[in-house]
Design a protein around this motif. Sequence first.
Motif, PDB file in Angstrom:
ATOM      1  N   LYS A 125       0.826  -1.206   0.000  1.00 17.61           N
ATOM      2  CA  LYS A 125       0.000   0.000   0.000  1.00 17.61           C
ATOM      3  C   LYS A 125       0.861   1.258   0.000  1.00 17.61           C
ATOM      4  N   GLY A 126       1.890   1.261   0.837  1.00 15.69           N
ATOM      5  CA  GLY A 126       2.780   2.406   0.869  1.00 15.69           C
ATOM      6  C   GLY A 126       3.510   2.614  -0.445  1.00 15.69           C
ATOM      7  N   ALA A 130       3.164   5.909  -2.985  1.00 16.26           N
ATOM      8  CA  ALA A 130       4.332   6.664  -3.453  1.00 16.26           C
ATOM      9  C   ALA A 130       4.396   6.674  -4.978  1.00 16.26           C
ATOM     10  N   SER A 131       4.071   5.553  -5.591  1.00 18.15           N
ATOM     11  CA  SER A 131       4.105   5.474  -7.055  1.00 18.15           C
ATOM     12  C   SER A 131       3.009   6.327  -7.685  1.00 18.15           C
ATOM     13  N   PHE A 132       1.850   6.383  -7.030  1.00 16.70           N
ATOM     14  CA  PHE A 132       0.778   7.256  -7.540  1.00 16.70           C
ATOM     15  C   PHE A 132       1.246   8.708  -7.551  1.00 16.70           C
ATOM     16  N   PHE A 167       4.557  -5.297  -9.432  1.00 15.80           N
ATOM     17  CA  PHE A 167       5.991  -5.607  -9.334  1.00 15.80           C
ATOM     18  C   PHE A 167       6.394  -5.906  -7.891  1.00 15.80           C
ATOM     19  N   TYR A 168       5.805  -5.182  -6.953  1.00 20.70           N
ATOM     20  CA  TYR A 168       6.138  -5.403  -5.538  1.00 20.70           C
ATOM     21  C   TYR A 168       5.734  -6.812  -5.110  1.00 20.70           C
ATOM     22  N   GLN A 169       4.539  -7.229  -5.510  1.00 17.37           N
ATOM     23  CA  GLN A 169       4.067  -8.549  -5.137  1.00 17.37           C
ATOM     24  C   GLN A 169       4.892  -9.649  -5.809  1.00 17.37           C
ATOM     25  N   LEU A 170       5.259  -9.426  -7.078  1.00 15.52           N
ATOM     26  CA  LEU A 170       6.093 -10.402  -7.775  1.00 15.52           C
ATOM     27  C   LEU A 170       7.473 -10.505  -7.137  1.00 15.52           C
TER      28      LEU A 170
END
Length: 266
Positions: A125-126, A130-132, A167-170
């Motif tokens: 979530k964080g 940040a990416s948004f 990408f974070y989850q992968l």
Amino acid sequence: MAAQAATQSQSTNPFVWVQNKQKAAGQALQTWMKKQPPYVEVAVATFGGATQGGVLGGVMGGMSKMNPTPPGGAAAGPLAGGNNGMSTMMGGPATQARNFAVMTGTHALISTTIKKLRNGVEDVKGNMAASFGSGAAFSLVSGVGGPNPIPNALSTGVVFALFQGAFYQLGKQFSKNKGGGKGGEVDAAYFRTDQMLDTLGLIKYKKNFRKGMLSDTTLPLLTDSALHEVSVPAGPRLLILDHVSTYKNYYKQDLAKRVQLLPRDQ
């Protein structure tokens, strides 16, 4: 000793020396920042992120200028010519340095702030938040939004957030599979084993040790036949056995201390 020879050869390697210096400098910076107010860490992280992005953007802008002009001097392709958003984004080194500096600096600012507010917790979530923010900032500063900058900035931020979340989850799943463990208990049981393999540059054999249940408790008992049984090649076996022979007493004492720390039944 073979392990000592390997360590000496690494110390003469300039790349290893640079990596060690960078690691030491990073640790010193982290230690210093822990003693500073939260806003100092946020400012340092933002400046560092913006600097990295600016360098990357400048390099990309310089490389884009090296592309040959199509025959006849005419621009070809959907990115060529016109004053559309994409052509604005594909500017020179200074323009791209500014765009990427804003994007990466905004990402570092938001992610570090969220992490500090959540007492060091870092999750998907964080990262998506940040990416948004970085995507929206990039859209605004680069001009890709065209005549409708605000709606396009929001949509760009959403796209950035979705990609970062995926990408974070992968990456998290890949790290879990690469680690070879499934939880805290397994990692604790192989803590010294993994440390030894990492020191010897043999970390890829972690799965072999887990397959044969060669955990920390078996380190002082390792034999050539046991390592052969879990398909560790002859060369790595010699390095491991030499290391264990050198530090056998240490591993025995370490196991004894860890047993004393185990909770006892009341």
